[in-house]
Design a protein around this motif. Structure first.
Motif, PDB file in Angstrom:
ATOM      1  N   GLY A   1       0.766  -1.243   0.000  1.00 25.86           N
ATOM      2  CA  GLY A   1       0.000   0.000   0.000  1.00 25.86           C
ATOM      3  C   GLY A   1       0.792   1.285   0.000  1.00 25.86           C
ATOM      4  N   ARG A   2       2.083   1.237  -0.171  1.00 28.72           N
ATOM      5  CA  ARG A   2       2.876   2.464  -0.193  1.00 28.72           C
ATOM      6  C   ARG A   2       2.927   3.045  -1.604  1.00 28.72           C
ATOM      7  N   VAL A   3       2.907   4.373  -1.701  1.00 26.81           N
ATOM      8  CA  VAL A   3       3.021   5.044  -2.995  1.00 26.81           C
ATOM      9  C   VAL A   3       4.492   5.098  -3.388  1.00 26.81           C
ATOM     10  N   LEU A   4       4.796   4.501  -4.521  1.00 23.53           N
ATOM     11  CA  LEU A   4       6.162   4.521  -5.038  1.00 23.53           C
ATOM     12  C   LEU A   4       6.371   5.663  -6.017  1.00 23.53           C
ATOM     13  N   ALA A   5       5.319   6.020  -6.741  1.00 26.75           N
ATOM     14  CA  ALA A   5       5.361   7.153  -7.673  1.00 26.75           C
ATOM     15  C   ALA A   5       3.971   7.744  -7.727  1.00 26.75           C
TER      16      ALA A   5
END
Length: 451
Positions: free
Chosen positions: A62-66
């Protein structure tokens, strides 16, 4: 009494003159405003411009990478998985998934990767520490889910901060885990033995004459680790005997080994959704007895770290090759390579390789793993270097019922360059993170031998 100089007619005249002057001034002002509107029309109120939409790249946890629109694209985790994620320029994606998946991202699609940022961070940290300790050139590692093929980590170090990609040389942008091809060394011995076991051409306890050196096909084949003059197949793996491997493959048709190496995925790019190297696997018609022998112990063919992980995963996954997957919506495919009994036997043999040889370097107390090290000379200026090596390890954990397959490669370490000294401890550190993050219980007994 009125002032003698004051007359009523004068007062009215002055008042009328003032009124006329005011009216003339007002008319002039109105005319000036009208003329200004003709000469320079009033500007319309600014209309907000819609910025180009661009989908997010997110991790499996669930982490935003871009994220963000194209002019203001940001990478909240900075260096994490940057060679995989890539980056954008003014007109679109330039590297990594940002480039390859540019069309979908331009449509505003959000894409979810299989990467677990916790695992990715642990792997990058382990590789970075090893590079600093040994002054190596670079390193890569892959962590693969045994059953699904999902890639929990695809790491290449040193990397870069995707928010400041212009500040580093282009070589740092490279996704080495999927692109760099190298001779893997002795890790391939396990895959060769698995093929021969599967074909009934040897057994774990078949014994072979194995001096410390042997003249074979016009060349001298040497062993490094002292061992008895006769070794069983399981001990050929345990002592990583090159001489023993020449005995195993002597007289084996080249087409047979080529068929298995191809089934392991060598010589063809992994369909990852990113550029990937295919490695070198020559046509069997071009094999000689010597080249077949050297390929059996990992020289004369090349692989990527991603290919190596997928190949070893066959041993962990009951003999089935499963395609590595980086995007959660990508299809999964699998195919049989080995009989399940052969894969189980290999898991037992490779567990013994660790326990009888490098247990403290590759394994954590209370857990059992299986794997094989490799150390290969690197070709520099057309010749094998005496000082530049690729250090490798490929393995799986837990050994009895594997959940993860891991491959590690470090190039150019100035010290501790042997696979057992360098790559195996990195595998142990990665294993520690996996066991902790996924709450894997300790094992009470080692894996049972396959039937």
């Amino acid at each position: 009494m009125p002032h003698p100089l004051f007359r009523a007619s004068d007062f009215h005249l002055r008042r009328r003159t003032a009124s006329l002057a005011f009216a003339a001034l007002l008319a002039f002002a109105l005319l000036a405003v009208a003329l200004a509107g003709v000469i320079m029309p009033a500007r319309p109120a600014p209309v907000p411009v819609a910025l180009p939409l661009r989908g997010d790249l997110r991790s499996a946890d669930g982490r935003v990478l871009a994220g963000g629109d194209l002019p203001r694209r940001v990478y909240p985790l900075g260096t994490l998985a940057a060679p995989v994620v890539g980056f954008v320029g003014a007109s679109g994606g330039l590297e990594g998934l940002e480039r390859v998946q540019d069309a979908r991202l331009r449509r505003g699609e959000d894409l979810t990767l299989t990467l677990d940022t916790r695992v990715q961070a642990a792997v990058e940290g382990a590789l970075t520490d090893a590079l600093e300790r040994t002054e190596a050139e670079y390193a890569s590692a892959v962590v693969m889910d045994t059953r699904s093929g999902n890639l929990h980590a695809v790491a290449s170090v040193p990397g870069f901060d995707a928010n400041a990609w212009r500040a580093v040389p282009p070589g740092r942008w490279r996704n080495r885990a999927a692109l760099d091809e190298y001779e893997p060394g002795s890790v391939v011995k396990a895959l060769t033995v698995a093929a021969l076991l599967n074909e009934g051409r040897t057994t774990p306890d078949t014994s072979y004459d194995t001096p410390m050196w042997r003249r074979f096909a016009g060349a001298t084949i040497n062993d490094l680790v002292p061992h008895p003059a006769a070794l069983r197949t399981r001990e050929i793996l345990r002592y990583s005997s090159n001489v023993g491997m020449t005995r195993l493959v002597e007289g084996v048709p080249p087409e047979l080994l080529h068929r298995y190496f191809s089934a392991y995925g060598f010589g063809q790019p992994v369909p990852l959704g990113l550029p990937a190297g295919d490695g070198l696997l020559r046509d069997p018609a071009d094999w000689s007895p010597l080249s077949q022998a050297t390929m059996s112990f990992g020289q004369g063919l090349t692989v990527t770290t991603l290919q190596l992980a997928a190949a070893f995963n066959v041993l962990a996954n009951d003999g089935r090759y499963v395609t590595p997957r980086l995007l959660l919506d990508a299809p999964t495919t699998s195919r049989p390579v080995l009989a399940p009994q052969t894969a189980a036997r290999m898991r037992e043999l490779l567990h013994r390789v660790i326990d009888d040889g490098i247990r403290t370097k590759a394994e954590l107390p209370g857990y059992h793993v299986g794997g094989k090290t490799g150390t290969a000379q690197v070709v520099v200026d057309g010749r094998y270097s005496a000082s530049v090596f690729s250090s490798t390890f490929a393995g799986f954990l837990p050994a009895a019922r594997p959940r993860f397959t891991v491959a590690v490669m470090v190039r150019g370490a100035k010290r501790e360059y042997q696979g057992s000294q360098l790559a195996a401890p990195i595998f142990r550190e990665i294993s520690s993170a996996l066991l902790s993050l996924y709450a894997v219980r300790p094992e009470t007994s080692p894996p049972a031998a396959g039937r």
